[in-house]
Write a protein that holds these residues in place. Structure first.
Motif, PDB file in Angstrom:
ATOM      1  N   UNK A  84      28.348  22.600  24.781  1.00  0.00           N
ATOM      2  CA  UNK A  84      29.424  21.618  24.837  1.00  0.00           C
ATOM      3  C   UNK A  84      29.241  20.723  26.075  1.00  0.00           C
ATOM      4  N   UNK A  85      29.377  19.415  25.878  1.00  0.00           N
ATOM      5  CA  UNK A  85      29.277  18.480  26.996  1.00  0.00           C
ATOM      6  C   UNK A  85      27.858  18.033  27.326  1.00  0.00           C
ATOM      7  N   UNK A  86      26.850  18.674  26.707  1.00  0.00           N
ATOM      8  CA  UNK A  86      25.460  18.270  26.994  1.00  0.00           C
ATOM      9  C   UNK A  86      24.914  17.451  25.825  1.00  0.00           C
ATOM     10  N   UNK A  87      24.532  16.219  26.119  1.00  0.00           N
ATOM     11  CA  UNK A  87      24.002  15.348  25.075  1.00  0.00           C
ATOM     12  C   UNK A  87      22.648  15.852  24.580  1.00  0.00           C
ATOM     13  N   UNK A  88      22.484  15.822  23.272  1.00  0.00           N
ATOM     14  CA  UNK A  88      21.208  16.238  22.694  1.00  0.00           C
ATOM     15  C   UNK A  88      20.735  15.139  21.744  1.00  0.00           C
ATOM     16  N   UNK A  89      19.447  14.843  21.824  1.00  0.00           N
ATOM     17  CA  UNK A  89      18.878  13.888  20.861  1.00  0.00           C
ATOM     18  C   UNK A  89      17.979  14.644  19.892  1.00  0.00           C
ATOM     19  N   UNK A  90      18.083  14.271  18.637  1.00  0.00           N
ATOM     20  CA  UNK A  90      17.223  14.919  17.636  1.00  0.00           C
ATOM     21  C   UNK A  90      16.511  13.840  16.831  1.00  0.00           C
ATOM     22  N   UNK A 156      34.708  21.332  21.500  1.00  0.00           N
ATOM     23  CA  UNK A 156      34.744  22.775  21.766  1.00  0.00           C
ATOM     24  C   UNK A 156      33.676  23.506  20.965  1.00  0.00           C
ATOM     25  N   UNK A 157      33.399  24.721  21.393  1.00  0.00           N
ATOM     26  CA  UNK A 157      32.450  25.591  20.692  1.00  0.00           C
ATOM     27  C   UNK A 157      32.844  25.707  19.223  1.00  0.00           C
ATOM     28  N   UNK A 158      31.856  25.640  18.342  1.00  0.00           N
ATOM     29  CA  UNK A 158      32.125  25.742  16.904  1.00  0.00           C
ATOM     30  C   UNK A 158      30.804  25.934  16.168  1.00  0.00           C
ATOM     31  N   UNK A 159      30.915  26.430  14.943  1.00  0.00           N
ATOM     32  CA  UNK A 159      29.741  26.536  14.088  1.00  0.00           C
ATOM     33  C   UNK A 159      29.678  25.280  13.231  1.00  0.00           C
ATOM     34  N   UNK A 160      28.860  24.320  13.645  1.00  0.00           N
ATOM     35  CA  UNK A 160      28.666  23.117  12.836  1.00  0.00           C
ATOM     36  C   UNK A 160      27.477  23.379  11.917  1.00  0.00           C
ATOM     37  N   UNK A 184      27.453  25.241  18.450  1.00  0.00           N
ATOM     38  CA  UNK A 184      27.880  24.630  19.703  1.00  0.00           C
ATOM     39  C   UNK A 184      28.566  25.711  20.534  1.00  0.00           C
ATOM     40  N   UNK A 185      28.142  25.837  21.795  1.00  0.00           N
ATOM     41  CA  UNK A 185      28.722  26.888  22.640  1.00  0.00           C
ATOM     42  C   UNK A 185      29.431  26.267  23.833  1.00  0.00           C
ATOM     43  N   UNK A 186      30.419  27.010  24.351  1.00  0.00           N
ATOM     44  CA  UNK A 186      31.056  26.534  25.589  1.00  0.00           C
ATOM     45  C   UNK A 186      31.399  27.711  26.499  1.00  0.00           C
ATOM     46  N   UNK A 187      31.787  27.372  27.721  1.00  0.00           N
ATOM     47  CA  UNK A 187      32.054  28.389  28.747  1.00  0.00           C
ATOM     48  C   UNK A 187      33.199  29.298  28.347  1.00  0.00           C
ATOM     49  N   UNK A 188      34.238  28.692  27.799  1.00  0.00           N
ATOM     50  CA  UNK A 188      35.398  29.503  27.453  1.00  0.00           C
ATOM     51  C   UNK A 188      35.015  30.602  26.474  1.00  0.00           C
ATOM     52  N   UNK A 189      34.302  30.220  25.438  1.00  0.00           N
ATOM     53  CA  UNK A 189      33.934  31.221  24.441  1.00  0.00           C
ATOM     54  C   UNK A 189      33.040  32.295  25.064  1.00  0.00           C
ATOM     55  N   UNK A 190      32.129  31.856  25.943  1.00  0.00           N
ATOM     56  CA  UNK A 190      31.231  32.813  26.594  1.00  0.00           C
ATOM     57  C   UNK A 190      32.001  33.854  27.411  1.00  0.00           C
ATOM     58  N   UNK A 191      33.127  33.400  27.983  1.00  0.00           N
ATOM     59  CA  UNK A 191      33.886  34.300  28.866  1.00  0.00           C
ATOM     60  C   UNK A 191      34.630  35.399  28.100  1.00  0.00           C
ATOM     61  N   UNK A 192      34.688  35.294  26.793  1.00  0.00           N
ATOM     62  CA  UNK A 192      35.505  36.240  26.028  1.00  0.00           C
ATOM     63  C   UNK A 192      34.836  37.588  25.782  1.00  0.00           C
ATOM     64  N   UNK A 284      36.276  24.569  13.023  1.00  0.00           N
ATOM     65  CA  UNK A 284      36.122  23.938  14.338  1.00  0.00           C
ATOM     66  C   UNK A 284      36.397  24.919  15.458  1.00  0.00           C
ATOM     67  N   UNK A 285      35.887  26.126  15.314  1.00  0.00           N
ATOM     68  CA  UNK A 285      35.919  27.068  16.420  1.00  0.00           C
ATOM     69  C   UNK A 285      36.979  28.134  16.304  1.00  0.00           C
ATOM     70  N   UNK A 286      37.291  28.744  17.448  1.00  0.00           N
ATOM     71  CA  UNK A 286      38.111  29.945  17.470  1.00  0.00           C
ATOM     72  C   UNK A 286      39.546  29.692  17.015  1.00  0.00           C
ATOM     73  N   UNK A 287      40.103  30.690  16.376  1.00  0.00           N
ATOM     74  CA  UNK A 287      41.531  30.708  16.043  1.00  0.00           C
ATOM     75  C   UNK A 287      42.310  31.043  17.319  1.00  0.00           C
ATOM     76  N   UNK A 288      43.633  30.865  17.294  1.00  0.00           N
ATOM     77  CA  UNK A 288      44.422  31.270  18.464  1.00  0.00           C
ATOM     78  C   UNK A 288      44.290  32.771  18.730  1.00  0.00           C
TER      79      UNK A 288
END
Ligand code: C2O
Ligand code: CU
Length: 504
Positions: A84-90, A156-160, A184-192, A284-288
């Motif tokens: 998340x937040x890091x631009x990627x070119x393909x 946010x982190x999600x399985x696209x 797509x991964x992010x810090x919040x999800x990693x912390x869980x 679009x990612x984690x449920x509550x």
């Protein structure tokens, strides 16, 4: 299925030449390990390169190889991992053959159908991305060409997932094998502390019609005037491109990133003994919070994120079913392992969007028509074809409620590009009254989304007989995007419309 039920006088009923089809129950089940697509990671600044190409892939030990079209030489294509937040070119290169091996339907509406036969454009489903990199259906290109897409990944982190979107033929390209996961991964999800590494497994579901010699068959209708078929359902349920595979697991928690990449089939997943599991995320990612489920019902285009704990099953085997039909086997090792993963009771904050935030309400019908003369049945959104002028022009940053008024007999998984949304409710209504006077008369109470649908979504199942309401904030980028039914045959003919996000 299919909305138009009246029989057409003009219908020509030459029996199409259907090849002999494979009977998968004759195959020995669970002899192939579940294939895990290679992982592609973006390393600083360098563009990833993915080639689209034809190859042969064995779907089962006892079958001869199947001709497929792939990203990167395997079906599903490589799993692309981004932060998340890091631009990627393909750099998506079209190295496909110049002729399609599946039947092109030159009568599909709006498809600019003549030549060239083979065209491709990649869409990353669920990505918030400028329109130039979104894979707009008309931005297709031919073999020998490539496109460099830029993905900002400001989300946010999600399985696209990525798949072909070329106008008029993406249902054939995807059927041929052109799809893959983008995680797509992010810090919040990693912390869980969720299960990760070897305990995080993609499960990509797709059904296909396989012939006795294990080749893909794509049906044409018996109406020679109108070769389009309104849905395709396969005889073979593939998991990560394999027929009836098995997966060795340890007696601990696993996280399964499930994607339904089928053209038209809905999957109803459960475990053989009916045991429960946890759903922790959706499109679009984690449920509550985690939701205990005994089954999950997944439309084409949807994703679910599941955690299954095998601790109590050491030394046993259990099948994963679609309804009553096994699609793969899980073999749980014996012995003990220390499982340090967790599924926290709170996953993330998903504030409900208040209806009062919406500045625009749109009434959008889902229609199907039978035109008997020279055309196949048509399915439309808001009564319009793709090429008619854009009517949905949300302002960047504004919030809208879209009322999906389903006038057909089918459930349609409706997907909007670029944005995420929440489901407000579904409510039965009088469709006769709507058709007569465009007024809404509800005939029953509103049903709230289930707990598994209560997070951020990018596909919603619009049920027949119901008005399904979603609330969307058009954050992201200005420009033209697509929204459509994710039943790929519907999308092609032509349940797809543009929308245009305009500057404030
Ligand atoms: Cu899964 Cu228009 O896309
Ligand atoms: Cu549909």
């Amino acid at each position: 299925m299919g909305g138009g039920s009246a029989l057409c006088k003009h219908m020509v009923t030459d029996q199409p030449n259907v090849p002999r089809l494979l009977d998968p129950t004759q195959l020995k089940p669970f002899v192939d390990p579940l294939p895990l697509p290679p992982v592609l990671r973006a390393s600083d600044g360098k563009a990833l390169r993915v080639d689209m190409r034809e190859t042969e892939q064995r779907l089962h030990r006892d079958l001869s190889p199947t001709r497929v079209w792939t990203y990167g030489g395997c079906m599903p294509g490589p799993t692309i991992e981004v932060q998340s937040g890091k631009t990627v070119r393909i750099d998506w290169r079209n190295e496909l053959p110049r002729k399609h091996f599946l039947p092109i339907d030159h009568r599909i509406h709006g498809a600019e159908l003549d030549k060239p036969e083979v065209r491709a454009i990649v869409h990353v489903h669920g990505a918030s991305v400028p329109t130039a990199s979104d894979g707009y259906p008309e931005d297709w290109y031919v073999p020998g060409q490539s496109r460099l897409h830029t993905y900002p990944n400001k989300q946010d982190a999600a399985a696209l997932w990525y798949h072909d979107h070329a106008m008029g033929i993406n249902r054939l390209n995807i059927y041929a094998g052109m799809f893959g996961n983008l995680i797509l991964r992010d810090e919040h999800e990693r912390s869980l502390g969720l299960p990760q590494g070897e305990q995080e497994i993609p499960l990509t579901l797709s059904d296909r019609l396989l012939t006795t010699d294990a080749q893909l068959y794509y049906p044409v209708s018996g109406n020679s005037e109108a070769p389009w078929v309104s849905e395709v359902f396969g005889n073979a349920m593939l998991v990560n491109g394999a027929l009836l595979p098995y997966l060795d697991v340890q007696p601990r928690r696993y996280r399964f990133r499930v994607l339904n990449a089928s053209n038209a089939r809905f999957f109803n997943l459960k475990l053989r003994d009916g045991r429960s599991f946890q759903q922790i995320g959706s499109d679009q990612g984690l449920l509550p919070a985690p939701v205990t489920q005994h089954s999950v019902f997944i439309a084409p285009g949807e994703r679910v994120d599941l955690v299954i704990d095998f601790a109590a099953l050491a030394g046993q085997q259990i099948e994963l079913l679609n309804d009553a039909l096994p699609i793969m086997q899980l073999r749980i090792g014996s012995g003990r392992v220390r499982d340090t993963s967790e599924v926290p009771a709170v996953l993330r904050d998903v504030p409900r969007m208040p209806e009062s935030a919406a500045t625009q309400q749109r009434m959008l019908t889902l229609d199907s028509y039978q035109d008997c003369v020279a055309e196949p049945m048509l399915m439309l959104l808001a009564g319009k074809r793709w090429h008619e002028p854009v009517t949905e022009k949300p302002v960047l940053g504004s919030t809208e409620i879209w009322n999906l008024i389903n006038l057909t007999d089918d459930s349609h998984p409706i997907h909007l590009h670029m944005v995420r949304f929440q489901i407000l409710d579904r409510r039965p209504f009088d469709s006769g009254e709507w058709m007569e006077s465009q007024t809404v008369r509800y005939t029953g109470p509103a049903q709230l989304p289930s707990a598994g649908e209560a997070g951020w979504k990018d596909v919603v199942q619009a049920w027949p007989g119901m008005i399904t309401r979603i609330i969307v904030r058009f954050d992201g980028y200005v420009g033209r995007y697509a929204w459509h039914c994710h039943l790929l045959e519907h999308e092609a003919n032509e349940m797809m419309r543009p929308f245009e996000v305009v500057a404030a």
